[in-house]
Design a protein around this motif. Structure first.
Motif, PDB file in Angstrom:
ATOM      1  N   UNK A 245       0.796  -1.223   0.000  1.00  0.00           N
ATOM      2  CA  UNK A 245       0.000   0.000   0.000  1.00  0.00           C
ATOM      3  C   UNK A 245       0.829   1.273   0.000  1.00  0.00           C
ATOM      4  N   UNK A 246       2.119   1.138  -0.263  1.00  0.00           N
ATOM      5  CA  UNK A 246       2.984   2.321  -0.341  1.00  0.00           C
ATOM      6  C   UNK A 246       3.291   2.581  -1.816  1.00  0.00           C
ATOM      7  N   UNK A 247       2.742   3.674  -2.333  1.00  0.00           N
ATOM      8  CA  UNK A 247       2.884   3.960  -3.759  1.00  0.00           C
ATOM      9  C   UNK A 247       4.171   4.764  -4.002  1.00  0.00           C
ATOM     10  N   UNK A 248       4.975   4.351  -4.983  1.00  0.00           N
ATOM     11  CA  UNK A 248       6.181   5.137  -5.301  1.00  0.00           C
ATOM     12  C   UNK A 248       5.818   6.561  -5.737  1.00  0.00           C
ATOM     13  N   UNK A 249       6.677   7.498  -5.351  1.00  0.00           N
ATOM     14  CA  UNK A 249       6.468   8.903  -5.706  1.00  0.00           C
ATOM     15  C   UNK A 249       6.687   9.118  -7.198  1.00  0.00           C
ATOM     16  N   UNK A 250       7.731   8.497  -7.744  1.00  0.00           N
ATOM     17  CA  UNK A 250       8.077   8.680  -9.152  1.00  0.00           C
ATOM     18  C   UNK A 250       7.391   7.620 -10.006  1.00  0.00           C
ATOM     19  N   UNK A 251       7.080   8.009 -11.235  1.00  0.00           N
ATOM     20  CA  UNK A 251       6.477   7.069 -12.176  1.00  0.00           C
ATOM     21  C   UNK A 251       7.494   6.001 -12.555  1.00  0.00           C
ATOM     22  N   UNK A 252       6.994   4.844 -13.010  1.00  0.00           N
ATOM     23  CA  UNK A 252       7.888   3.763 -13.422  1.00  0.00           C
ATOM     24  C   UNK A 252       8.876   4.230 -14.488  1.00  0.00           C
ATOM     25  N   UNK A 253       8.423   5.123 -15.352  1.00  0.00           N
ATOM     26  CA  UNK A 253       9.248   5.535 -16.495  1.00  0.00           C
ATOM     27  C   UNK A 253      10.494   6.313 -16.069  1.00  0.00           C
ATOM     28  N   UNK A 254      10.479   6.893 -14.868  1.00  0.00           N
ATOM     29  CA  UNK A 254      11.651   7.662 -14.439  1.00  0.00           C
ATOM     30  C   UNK A 254      12.060   7.258 -13.030  1.00  0.00           C
ATOM     31  N   UNK A 255      11.852   5.994 -12.710  1.00  0.00           N
ATOM     32  CA  UNK A 255      12.159   5.525 -11.352  1.00  0.00           C
ATOM     33  C   UNK A 255      13.663   5.383 -11.162  1.00  0.00           C
ATOM     34  N   UNK A 256      14.140   5.788 -10.002  1.00  0.00           N
ATOM     35  CA  UNK A 256      15.572   5.749  -9.702  1.00  0.00           C
ATOM     36  C   UNK A 256      16.022   4.342  -9.333  1.00  0.00           C
ATOM     37  N   UNK A 257      17.148   3.900  -9.898  1.00  0.00           N
ATOM     38  CA  UNK A 257      17.713   2.604  -9.485  1.00  0.00           C
ATOM     39  C   UNK A 257      18.490   2.703  -8.171  1.00  0.00           C
ATOM     40  N   UNK A 258      18.550   3.878  -7.570  1.00  0.00           N
ATOM     41  CA  UNK A 258      19.354   4.070  -6.361  1.00  0.00           C
ATOM     42  C   UNK A 258      18.492   4.145  -5.109  1.00  0.00           C
ATOM     43  N   UNK A 259      17.380   4.845  -5.199  1.00  0.00           N
ATOM     44  CA  UNK A 259      16.541   5.073  -4.024  1.00  0.00           C
ATOM     45  C   UNK A 259      15.089   5.181  -4.468  1.00  0.00           C
ATOM     46  N   UNK A 260      14.185   4.645  -3.656  1.00  0.00           N
ATOM     47  CA  UNK A 260      12.762   4.724  -3.975  1.00  0.00           C
ATOM     48  C   UNK A 260      12.040   5.505  -2.886  1.00  0.00           C
ATOM     49  N   UNK A 261      11.398   6.595  -3.279  1.00  0.00           N
ATOM     50  CA  UNK A 261      10.577   7.371  -2.355  1.00  0.00           C
ATOM     51  C   UNK A 261       9.151   6.849  -2.437  1.00  0.00           C
ATOM     52  N   UNK A 262       8.539   6.651  -1.278  1.00  0.00           N
ATOM     53  CA  UNK A 262       7.201   6.046  -1.219  1.00  0.00           C
ATOM     54  C   UNK A 262       6.283   6.916  -0.388  1.00  0.00           C
ATOM     55  N   UNK A 263       5.093   7.156  -0.909  1.00  0.00           N
ATOM     56  CA  UNK A 263       4.121   7.953  -0.157  1.00  0.00           C
ATOM     57  C   UNK A 263       3.620   7.171   1.048  1.00  0.00           C
ATOM     58  N   UNK A 264       3.573   7.856   2.183  1.00  0.00           N
ATOM     59  CA  UNK A 264       3.014   7.254   3.388  1.00  0.00           C
ATOM     60  C   UNK A 264       1.495   7.455   3.330  1.00  0.00           C
TER      61      UNK A 264
END
Lengths: 345, 345
Positions: A245-264
């Motif tokens: 239930x934690x949605x990534x902040x960035x879209x799949x098309x520009x997702x970082x391979x280093x860090x994933x930000x997730x909406x709380x």
């Protein structure tokens, strides 16, 4: 908060954007005895690590080594190429992009802060690749970048304290005209000293030992394999966290391979999530910065991070969320993460 | 040059002004695993080392910790207190005094370089104590110093990469008016972050571990005992080297407890002396800098250096000189050194 007498901060599964976990062989290399930084053995060491840094930046030039955190490297990039009053277009995608612009402003550049796509033909291109280098593709030479800055405590797998700066010929030309005051971060003495295998100032010798060992590991894994691993880790984190239930902040098309930000999600308290995860399950993740503080968590998956670490993180984050009353299924999240790391998302 | 298959640069008896030898327990502390620099465990660590730094500077204020070599600390001292056009009286006693002045000039100060005794009532007093702190008496508060800069790889007994800066209230006042551009070395964010147990930028975590352990050792030895030990080491080096025909550059009345510069007698080749000493006897000493390059050698005796190390150095330097044809008596030099360390010079 559970208090565990034999669980300390050092025993954490460290899934933050930096400092990243340091491999045992790098920790051991780091603890070698001191040598004179003006002796043949150090000259050889510095020349070897400089040679090892070149393929990391994908450059034929010699990246320079600074004893400083990444922010110091960013300052070096700016003060060596610009003069007060110069116009800077700062393309910022987060808190650290803002920092890069803030440094330029502190030294008297005229900074425009834009969120648009970049591209200013003719201008110098200075890149903050502190978190990105070795986690995602970057070609310093082939892409015509002018200054690329990286940091030790990221995908390089060594402790914080070193920054690396690659310069193009155009950047070196610009440095002759650049009038921003500089001394510690002046790259011209760094270049001159490197020809002798030295740094102009006393370098962080133990971190250079660590770098030497880490570069050997990077060469063993191989550049392409390392980038591919980071993509698998990214896909695993994103797939697993979505099930939680934690949605990534960035879209799949520009997702970082280093860090994933997730909406709380609404109703969850971000510090409570991290405190539960740290205190009961021994997993350290990061919070948000700036205007996103309290609204996101950030999971680092760069450097010495395995697929196992990602599955551990997803499983235990799921446990922590359950403890806080969320109706999530950690096992389903782990299954999704595992499938994603195998390209079956 | 003899080539010894099991003797490496790390096996040297290290008698240089820095990096100084690092005790085993500090090397082991340094190799602990990484922790988040934005977590409670790091907050506690930074607050503990800051408390431990205070008695080293003899100050009630909080010394600030920078990830940089000493030169970076010097830059911080200047850019946080001065504005372009400010007049600076640089009292320089060697190559590093010149560096301090050079940084001020790079940032636009009007620098007068004097060799006279200092003392400018009313002006700020900025002190380069990088090599001196903990080796010789310095009272930041009692002497009314405004900025005192120290470095990790000296008497602090830890590897290079950290610099420490103590500020007076007057210096903090001056920082509000100081217009030299600064970002990485801006001390105001460092002070603000310290209140939370943090550094504004990512600190060199492994070196902070090392500092923590070294400060424990410094407290165990005691401030007065540490200063007294450095005086004994100094006296031993000077007495022993005089017997070997190497005259100290500085008079006894102003001899440094940290490092001893010695004139190389006519007919002796300085690089040859150091190469023989390093290659055959495993002792690393330093050469001269600037206009004294080739004319002096420098023996460091600060930090984790014992009387035994000094006797080793004197005995083996004597051997190297004999090998190069000097009619010296190493045993007599050792006897003189030993007597001097017992106050019987």
């Amino acid at each position: 908060m559970a208090s565990d007498p034999v669980q300390s901060a050092e025993d954490m599964i460290l899934l933050i954007p930096g400092p990243t976990p340091v491999p045992g062989r790098v920790l051991r290399a780091q603890s070698r005895r001191m040598i004179n930084h003006r002796c043949p053995a150090f000259h050889e060491l510095l020349q070897r690590v400089t040679a090892g840094l070149k393929p990391c930046f994908r450059t034929a030039g010699d990246p320079l080594l600074l004893t400083a955190s990444g922010t110091g490297g960013l300052e070096a990039a700016l003060v060596n190429t610009l003069s007060p009053g110069d116009r800077v277009l700062a393309v910022s995608t987060g808190a650290f992009g803002k920092r890069f612009a803030d440094i330029a402003a502190a030294y008297g550049a005229e900074v425009s802060r834009l969120d648009v796509e970049w591209g200013l033909p003719g201008a110098l291109v200075l890149v903050d690749a502190i978190s990105g280098l070795l986690a995602t593709a970057l070609e310093h030479d082939a892409w015509g970048l002018d200054v690329t800055v990286a940091g030790s405590q990221k995908a390089f797998m060594i402790p914080p304290g070193l920054s690396f700066v690659a310069m193009s010929d155009r950047a070196w030309e610009a440095s002759k005209r650049a009038r921003m005051p500089r001394f510690y971060f002046d790259l011209e003495p760094a270049r001159t000293s490197l020809a002798k295998g030295e740094n102009p100032w006393t370098p962080a010798v133990s971190l250079v030992y660590a770098l030497d060992e880490a570069l050997a590991m990077i060469a063993e894994e191989g550049h392409e394999a390392m980038l591919a691993r980071h993509l698998r880790l990214r896909d695993g984190v994103r797939a697993g966290c979505r099930v939680l239930g934690l949605e990534p902040l960035a879209a799949d098309s520009c997702a970082s391979p280093a860090v994933t930000a997730l909406r709380v999600p609404d109703g969850l308290d971000e510090p409570q999530v991290r405190a539960r995860l740290r205190g009961r399950y021994g997993v350290e993740i990061a919070g948000g910065q700036g205007h996103l503080k309290g609204k996101i968590v950030r999971i680092g998956h760069l450097g010495w991070v395995s697929e196992t670490n990602v599955l551990q993180g997803v499983a235990l984050l799921g446990q922590a969320l359950r403890d806080l009353g969320r109706p999530v299924d950690p096992a389903a999240a782990v299954a999704a993460a595992e499938a994603a790391t195998r390209g079956n998302a």
